[in-house]
Design a protein around this motif. Structure first.
Motif, PDB file in Angstrom:
ATOM      1  N   TYR A 175     -12.776  -1.287   6.024  1.00  0.00           N
ATOM      2  CA  TYR A 175     -12.451  -0.156   6.009  1.00  0.00           C
ATOM      3  C   TYR A 175     -12.528   0.950   4.306  1.00  0.00           C
ATOM      4  O   TYR A 175     -13.088  -0.410   4.172  1.00  0.00           O
ATOM      5  CB  TYR A 175     -10.525  -0.439   5.624  1.00  0.00           C
ATOM      6  CG  TYR A 175     -10.660  -1.584   4.245  1.00  0.00           C
ATOM      7  CD1 TYR A 175     -10.285  -1.243   3.530  1.00  0.00           C
ATOM      8  CD2 TYR A 175      -9.877  -2.791   5.205  1.00  0.00           C
ATOM      9  CE1 TYR A 175     -10.243  -1.980   2.318  1.00  0.00           C
ATOM     10  CE2 TYR A 175      -9.739  -3.937   4.278  1.00  0.00           C
ATOM     11  CZ  TYR A 175      -9.998  -3.371   2.895  1.00  0.00           C
ATOM     12  OH  TYR A 175      -9.723  -4.567   1.858  1.00  0.00           O
ATOM     13  N   SER A 180      -0.164  -3.807  -2.631  1.00  0.00           N
ATOM     14  CA  SER A 180      -0.795  -2.996  -3.571  1.00  0.00           C
ATOM     15  C   SER A 180       0.372  -2.382  -5.261  1.00  0.00           C
ATOM     16  O   SER A 180       0.952  -2.597  -4.620  1.00  0.00           O
ATOM     17  CB  SER A 180      -1.538  -1.776  -2.371  1.00  0.00           C
ATOM     18  OG  SER A 180      -0.166  -1.160  -2.108  1.00  0.00           O
ATOM     19  N   THR A 193      -1.153  -6.183   3.532  1.00  0.00           N
ATOM     20  CA  THR A 193      -1.741  -5.380   1.758  1.00  0.00           C
ATOM     21  C   THR A 193      -0.929  -5.439   0.981  1.00  0.00           C
ATOM     22  O   THR A 193       0.742  -5.612   0.738  1.00  0.00           O
ATOM     23  CB  THR A 193      -2.225  -4.169   2.306  1.00  0.00           C
ATOM     24  OG1 THR A 193      -3.224  -3.811   3.087  1.00  0.00           O
ATOM     25  CG2 THR A 193      -2.047  -3.302   0.994  1.00  0.00           C
ATOM     26  N   TRP A 236       3.570  -4.558   4.335  1.00  0.00           N
ATOM     27  CA  TRP A 236       2.977  -4.348   3.197  1.00  0.00           C
ATOM     28  C   TRP A 236       3.862  -4.037   2.577  1.00  0.00           C
ATOM     29  O   TRP A 236       4.543  -3.994   1.877  1.00  0.00           O
ATOM     30  CB  TRP A 236       3.059  -2.514   3.598  1.00  0.00           C
ATOM     31  CG  TRP A 236       2.212  -1.631   2.487  1.00  0.00           C
ATOM     32  CD1 TRP A 236       1.445  -1.663   1.344  1.00  0.00           C
ATOM     33  CD2 TRP A 236       2.424  -0.086   2.274  1.00  0.00           C
ATOM     34  NE1 TRP A 236       1.080  -0.501  -0.202  1.00  0.00           N
ATOM     35  CE2 TRP A 236       1.404   0.296   0.955  1.00  0.00           C
ATOM     36  CE3 TRP A 236       3.073   0.847   2.895  1.00  0.00           C
ATOM     37  CZ2 TRP A 236       1.989   1.266   0.519  1.00  0.00           C
ATOM     38  CZ3 TRP A 236       3.004   1.848   2.271  1.00  0.00           C
ATOM     39  CH2 TRP A 236       2.296   2.444   0.945  1.00  0.00           C
ATOM     40  N   SER A 289       0.644   7.406  -1.332  1.00  0.00           N
ATOM     41  CA  SER A 289       0.699   8.004  -0.267  1.00  0.00           C
ATOM     42  C   SER A 289       1.524   6.573   0.027  1.00  0.00           C
ATOM     43  O   SER A 289       2.045   5.913  -0.242  1.00  0.00           O
ATOM     44  CB  SER A 289      -0.493   6.970   0.413  1.00  0.00           C
ATOM     45  OG  SER A 289      -0.760   7.103   1.450  1.00  0.00           O
ATOM     46  N   SER A 338      -3.176  -1.246   7.717  1.00  0.00           N
ATOM     47  CA  SER A 338      -4.562  -0.363   8.313  1.00  0.00           C
ATOM     48  C   SER A 338      -4.537  -0.232   9.717  1.00  0.00           C
ATOM     49  O   SER A 338      -4.261   0.695   9.439  1.00  0.00           O
ATOM     50  CB  SER A 338      -4.041   0.968   6.893  1.00  0.00           C
ATOM     51  OG  SER A 338      -5.562   0.001   6.747  1.00  0.00           O
ATOM     52  N   ASP A 386      -2.423   1.244   2.961  1.00  0.00           N
ATOM     53  CA  ASP A 386      -4.150   1.281   3.171  1.00  0.00           C
ATOM     54  C   ASP A 386      -4.907  -0.162   3.880  1.00  0.00           C
ATOM     55  O   ASP A 386      -3.423  -1.705   3.861  1.00  0.00           O
ATOM     56  CB  ASP A 386      -4.626   1.534   1.785  1.00  0.00           C
ATOM     57  CG  ASP A 386      -4.351   0.882   0.705  1.00  0.00           C
ATOM     58  OD1 ASP A 386      -3.761  -0.535   0.655  1.00  0.00           O
ATOM     59  OD2 ASP A 386      -4.487   1.771  -0.524  1.00  0.00           O
ATOM     60  N   SER A 410       1.883   6.268   3.256  1.00  0.00           N
ATOM     61  CA  SER A 410       0.869   5.028   4.669  1.00  0.00           C
ATOM     62  C   SER A 410       0.381   4.098   4.043  1.00  0.00           C
ATOM     63  O   SER A 410      -0.717   3.704   2.592  1.00  0.00           O
ATOM     64  CB  SER A 410      -0.703   5.816   4.866  1.00  0.00           C
ATOM     65  OG  SER A 410       0.187   6.684   5.965  1.00  0.00           O
ATOM     66  N   TYR A 442     -12.675   2.269   1.048  1.00  0.00           N
ATOM     67  CA  TYR A 442     -11.408   2.161   0.076  1.00  0.00           C
ATOM     68  C   TYR A 442     -12.591   2.563  -1.382  1.00  0.00           C
ATOM     69  O   TYR A 442     -14.080   2.046  -1.353  1.00  0.00           O
ATOM     70  CB  TYR A 442     -10.913   1.097  -0.211  1.00  0.00           C
ATOM     71  CG  TYR A 442     -12.002   0.691  -0.789  1.00  0.00           C
ATOM     72  CD1 TYR A 442     -12.384  -1.037  -1.976  1.00  0.00           C
ATOM     73  CD2 TYR A 442     -13.069   0.001   0.164  1.00  0.00           C
ATOM     74  CE1 TYR A 442     -13.550  -1.239  -2.430  1.00  0.00           C
ATOM     75  CE2 TYR A 442     -14.362  -1.474   0.026  1.00  0.00           C
ATOM     76  CZ  TYR A 442     -14.385  -1.781  -1.686  1.00  0.00           C
ATOM     77  OH  TYR A 442     -15.670  -2.762  -1.704  1.00  0.00           O
ATOM     78  N   THR A 458      -5.499  -7.678   1.903  1.00  0.00           N
ATOM     79  CA  THR A 458      -6.233  -6.816   0.354  1.00  0.00           C
ATOM     80  C   THR A 458      -4.761  -6.752  -0.414  1.00  0.00           C
ATOM     81  O   THR A 458      -3.866  -7.257   0.449  1.00  0.00           O
ATOM     82  CB  THR A 458      -6.077  -5.609   1.453  1.00  0.00           C
ATOM     83  OG1 THR A 458      -6.721  -5.414   2.399  1.00  0.00           O
ATOM     84  CG2 THR A 458      -6.882  -4.671   0.044  1.00  0.00           C
TER      85      THR A 458
END
Length: 349
Positions: free
Chosen positions: A323, A203, A201, A177, A49, A57, A53, A51, A325, A227
């Motif tokens: 959110y 990730s 976030t 992010w 993605s 997000s 998360d 975008s 997930y 996150t």
């Protein structure tokens, strides 16, 4: 500003991955873990993605979600001067790092302004000898698909106390992010999220070969929302992360391998959920003292624990109140994260 930047049309970049390989990877790992279910990953991924998360997000503080420099031009840089020109600009930019950029003087952290995407082109983008700093009020920044490495001063600073040379430092920033990077061998932190940084976030990153890995806190406030998912921590010592005074900390599907001091340390008044993660050869994989900690679905292999550690306490929170997930089974995490974390050849190209 350079009146003639090297620009290219912005485009949607999707790095396709093989769903079949992900399923097989999950099966292979599950078979290697005694008692684990030979269950495939819960959602084979068709592509990466573009975008954010998790908490990055979400809207908040009058802005969001995190889009980085999507509203601006795309520029390609391959020198420190070019990189610094665009990361500090007032305008939004998507900044593609196309080669290895040596940072001088050693330990310099380039000051990133709001509304930026800094992305490596495939696996070519490297920042060597320096990093990035996001200060008070900086928001809407994406740092993605880069290798950031090598500011160690082992002879002059064996405990990483004299030279604060981080890969990425965030001080009172928001909507950030950090995705698919490799951060390694820095003199102090690989990633420090400080002073109420929130809507963050982190990730699919690799945190390798470091002492102070990922610190969170430096505040008495309890407001941050973070996150952390699908990251690989390998050959680290402390702060994996050390998470102090976070209102909502959600960690899932992380792979902790060979952490010698401690793994996920929930400190202060943090409220944390740690789930479906895989801990291997780690001392004190997860614990708290005064915070709230819910842990579920985790796997520990060849780990050691100090006597009397609190590994569960309180009700924490439900991430789905914030959110949606879907976590992969912990048995699939080593194979997934080993193959698909860090810079990917089809991101940024």
């Amino acid at each position: 500003m350079n009146p003639h930047p090297r620009t290219r049309l912005r485009r949607t970049v999707i790095a396709l991955t093989s769903a079949a390989s992900l399923v097989l990877a999950g099966l292979a790992v599950a078979a290697a873990v005694p008692g684990a279910s030979a269950e495939p990953p819960s959602r084979p991924r068709q592509g990466w993605s573009n975008s954010a998360d998790g908490f990055a997000s979400l809207p908040g503080l009058g802005r969001g979600p995190t889009t980085g420099g999507a509203a601006g031009e795309t520029v390609t840089v391959d020198t420190q001067a070019e990189l610094n020109e665009y990361v500090t600009a007032a305008e939004p930019y998507v900044i593609e790092v196309a080669d290895t950029i040596e940072i001088s003087p050693k330990g310099t952290e380039l000051k990133v302004a709001s509304n930026k995407t800094i992305v490596g082109v495939g696996t070519a983008g490297e920042i060597v000898g320096g990093g990035f700093f996001l200060g008070t009020g900086v928001n809407n920044v994406i740092i993605r698909n880069l290798t950031i490495r090598d500011t160690l001063m082992p002879e002059d600073d064996p405990d990483d106390k004299e030279f604060d040379y981080d890969a990425i430092q965030l001080d009172t920033a928001d909507h950030i992010w950090i995705d698919h990077n490799k951060l390694t061998r820095m003199n102090d932190g690989l990633l420090d999220s400080r002073k109420d940084t929130t809507f963050l976030t982190v990730s699919w990153n690799q945190f390798f070969d470091n002492n102070k890995t990922f610190g969170i806190g430096w505040t008495s406030n309890v407001t941050s929302q973070i996150t952390i998912h699908h990251n690989w921590f390998k050959n680290t010592v402390q702060r994996n992360p050390s998470a102090d005074n976070i209102a909502n900390l959600h960690m899932y599907n992380n792979y902790m391998q060979h952490a010698t001091a401690y793994g996920n340390y929930v400190r202060g008044s943090t409220s944390a959920v740690i789930e479906n993660s895989y801990f291997e050869d780690t001392h004190n994989p997860y614990y708290t003292v005064t915070g709230e900690l819910v842990q579920r679905g985790n796997i520990t292999v060849d780990c050691t624990w100090d006597d009397g550690l609190i590994t569960e306490q309180g009700d924490a929170f439900d991430p789905r109140d914030f959110y949606d997930y879907k976590a992969d089974p912990a048995s699939a995490v080593p194979a997934l994260v080993s193959e698909f974390s860090g810079p990917q050849p089809n991101i940024g190209t």
